[in-house]
Design an enzyme around this catalytic site. Structure first.
Site, PDB file in Angstrom:
ATOM      1  N   HIS A 123     -18.598 -19.665   2.571  1.00  0.00           N
ATOM      2  CA  HIS A 123     -17.930 -21.103   2.493  1.00  0.00           C
ATOM      3  C   HIS A 123     -16.919 -21.373   1.239  1.00  0.00           C
ATOM      4  O   HIS A 123     -16.584 -22.155   1.300  1.00  0.00           O
ATOM      5  CB  HIS A 123     -19.213 -22.166   2.160  1.00  0.00           C
ATOM      6  CG  HIS A 123     -20.201 -22.147   3.369  1.00  0.00           C
ATOM      7  ND1 HIS A 123     -19.800 -22.602   4.588  1.00  0.00           N
ATOM      8  CD2 HIS A 123     -21.379 -22.082   3.369  1.00  0.00           C
ATOM      9  CE1 HIS A 123     -20.727 -22.589   5.415  1.00  0.00           C
ATOM     10  NE2 HIS A 123     -21.914 -22.231   4.718  1.00  0.00           N
ATOM     11  N   ASP A 161     -23.284 -15.649  10.776  1.00  0.00           N
ATOM     12  CA  ASP A 161     -24.195 -16.678  10.290  1.00  0.00           C
ATOM     13  C   ASP A 161     -24.474 -17.969  10.954  1.00  0.00           C
ATOM     14  O   ASP A 161     -23.368 -18.198  11.992  1.00  0.00           O
ATOM     15  CB  ASP A 161     -23.702 -17.255   8.775  1.00  0.00           C
ATOM     16  CG  ASP A 161     -24.506 -18.124   8.006  1.00  0.00           C
ATOM     17  OD1 ASP A 161     -25.267 -17.370   7.230  1.00  0.00           O
ATOM     18  OD2 ASP A 161     -24.450 -19.377   8.375  1.00  0.00           O
ATOM     19  N   ASP A 218     -29.980 -16.919   9.447  1.00  0.00           N
ATOM     20  CA  ASP A 218     -30.230 -18.336   9.498  1.00  0.00           C
ATOM     21  C   ASP A 218     -30.038 -18.706  10.875  1.00  0.00           C
ATOM     22  O   ASP A 218     -30.317 -19.814  11.272  1.00  0.00           O
ATOM     23  CB  ASP A 218     -29.582 -19.274   8.540  1.00  0.00           C
ATOM     24  CG  ASP A 218     -28.011 -19.107   8.210  1.00  0.00           C
ATOM     25  OD1 ASP A 218     -27.360 -18.436   8.967  1.00  0.00           O
ATOM     26  OD2 ASP A 218     -27.581 -19.822   7.526  1.00  0.00           O
TER      27      ASP A 218
HETATM   28  C1  OKS Z   1     -27.153 -29.609   2.382  1.00  0.00           C
HETATM   29  C2  OKS Z   1     -27.171 -28.774   3.336  1.00  0.00           C
HETATM   30  C3  OKS Z   1     -26.294 -27.590   2.922  1.00  0.00           C
HETATM   31  C4  OKS Z   1     -26.427 -26.442   4.147  1.00  0.00           C
HETATM   32  C5  OKS Z   1     -25.608 -25.139   3.369  1.00  0.00           C
HETATM   33  C6  OKS Z   1     -25.457 -24.085   4.355  1.00  0.00           C
HETATM   34  C7  OKS Z   1     -25.585 -22.814   3.605  1.00  0.00           C
HETATM   35  C8  OKS Z   1     -25.496 -21.550   4.434  1.00  0.00           C
HETATM   36  N1  OKS Z   1     -27.311 -29.650   1.255  1.00  0.00           N
HETATM   37  N2  OKS Z   1     -24.224 -21.224   5.054  1.00  0.00           N
HETATM   38  O1  OKS Z   1     -24.076 -20.037   5.698  1.00  0.00           O
HETATM   39  O2  OKS Z   1     -26.415 -20.854   5.069  1.00  0.00           O
HETATM   40 ZN    ZN Z   2     -25.779 -20.016   7.029  1.00  0.00          ZN
END
Ligand code: OKS
Ligand code: ZN
Length: 351
Positions: free
Chosen positions: A165, A201, A290
């Site tokens: 991200h 992912d 995930d």
């Molecule tokens: C709100 C939820 C944020 C989700 C983040 C996801 C992170 C992830 N606080 N990215 O691949 O696994």
């Molecule tokens: Zn993720």
């Protein structure tokens, strides 16, 4: 396959993240890496080595904006300088410049700078975040070196915090430095003319997409929960295909929440076909687990056996070309060890 383990990952340990009006315990915990390492002890996939950071800072400056790197490097000290009591708290942004605001000026106020360089309140910055993230980027670089003259065809950067991200000048989604992009850039600079980044992912790799969006030398593909309903919401749609010289070099395959193996595997085969058409000389895989049915924050329903097949299919499609695997998300902590090592085992068997 060489495994490059981040020995400093535990130095990043956020306490709370903002979620729907509440501060809740962070999902992105040190146990996520510890469980993978423990499973690798039971089912070894290759030598486990430490990262080498020679050349890292110059490489990071070719992936991220120098002013962002400077901000990250001193962010914790700046946070504590605001108020000595902050040393007991994580830094979480609460104000952001959206459309029409100035992003060219760095505010003197630290809280404002924290917002300038981030896009959510779910990514606490802690005393050790920079050290952990920088060592993680070194893992990605070391993994890339292992497959370009280092005697391996595949390597795995076993690190956290994750990276996909993070963009040129922003953090968010638990990510600070884009490890997959660091690996891709290192592969390019080691002589691979065309590099592919395949992001499997659950969440769209918005940082990776944006870093390479206008480049023809790096093809990015991502299979993820549809951003109409899933984080990171504001990027990852199918009509984002790259721009300028990079037009046609970005592929998004958004899938509805609830997608299981059949639908997901069809998307994987489409992504692998596109990588073949692109003619990648080397590949980086953003490996999030995930997508697992038991993941607490995601919505696909893959099971543990599916991960072996994922590793096998990707390695088989690459036909022996160098591949760097980079750990991203995966929050069902009791299952992430088995699921990640299943991917690596499948990849080792086919690669
Ligand atoms: C709100 C939820 C944020 C989700 C983040 C996801 C992170 C992830 N606080 N990215 O691949 O696994
Ligand atoms: Zn993720």
């Amino acid at each position: 396959m060489r495994i490059v383990h981040n020995p400093d990952h535990h130095r990043h340990q956020g306490r709370l993240e903002m979620f729907r009006g509440r501060l809740v315990p962070c999902h992105e915990t040190p146990a996520r890496v510890d469980h993978v390492l423990a499973e690798l002890g039971r089912r070894p996939q290759g030598p486990v080595v430490l990262p080498d950071d020679a050349g890292l800072d110059a490489l990071l400056a070719r992936v991220h904006a120098p002013r962002y790197l400077a901000f990250l490097g001193r962010a914790w000290d700046d946070w504590v300088a605001l108020d000595p009591a902050n040393a007991a708290l994580d830094a979480i942004p609460s104000v952001w410049p959206v459309r029409g605001f100035r992003a060219d000026l760095e505010p003197d106020n630290f809280a404002a700078r924290l917002g300038l360089y981030s896009f959510d309140a779910g990514t606490p910055l802690t005393a050790g975040s920079w050290a952990a993230a920088r060592a993680g980027a070194a893992c990605a670089l070391t993994a890339a070196r292992a497959v370009t003259g280092g005697g391996e065809r595949q390597a795995f950067a076993l690190t956290r915090p994750p990276g996909h991200h993070a963009g040129a000048d922003f953090f968010g989604g638990y990510c600070f430095l884009n490890n997959a992009a660091v690996a891709a850039q290192a592969l390019r600079e080691a002589g691979a003319a065309r590099v592919a980044v395949l992001d499997i992912d659950y969440h769209h790799g918005n940082g990776t997409q944006s870093l390479f969006y206008e480049r023809a030398d790096v093809f990015t593909a991502s299979i993820h929960g549809d951003p109409r309903t899933e984080y990171p919401f504001y990027l990852g749609h199918a009509d984002e295909r790259g721009a300028g010289p990079g037009l046609g070099h970005n592929l998004n395959l958004p899938l509805p929440r609830g997608t299981g193996w059949a639908g997901w595997a069809a998307a994987l085969d489409a992504a692998l076909a596109a990588l073949g058409t692109f003619g990648a000389d080397a590949c980086v895989v953003s490996l999030g687990v995930d997508t697992y049915a038991g993941d607490p924050i995601s919505g696909f329903t893959l099971d543990s056996a599916d991960y072996t097949e994922i590793g096998r299919r990707i390695a088989a499609a690459l036909g022996g070309r160098p591949c760097v695997w980079v750990y991203e998300g995966g929050y069902a902590v009791d299952a992430v060890g088995v699921n990640v090592v299943n991917v690596l085992e499948g990849a080792n068997a086919a690669g």
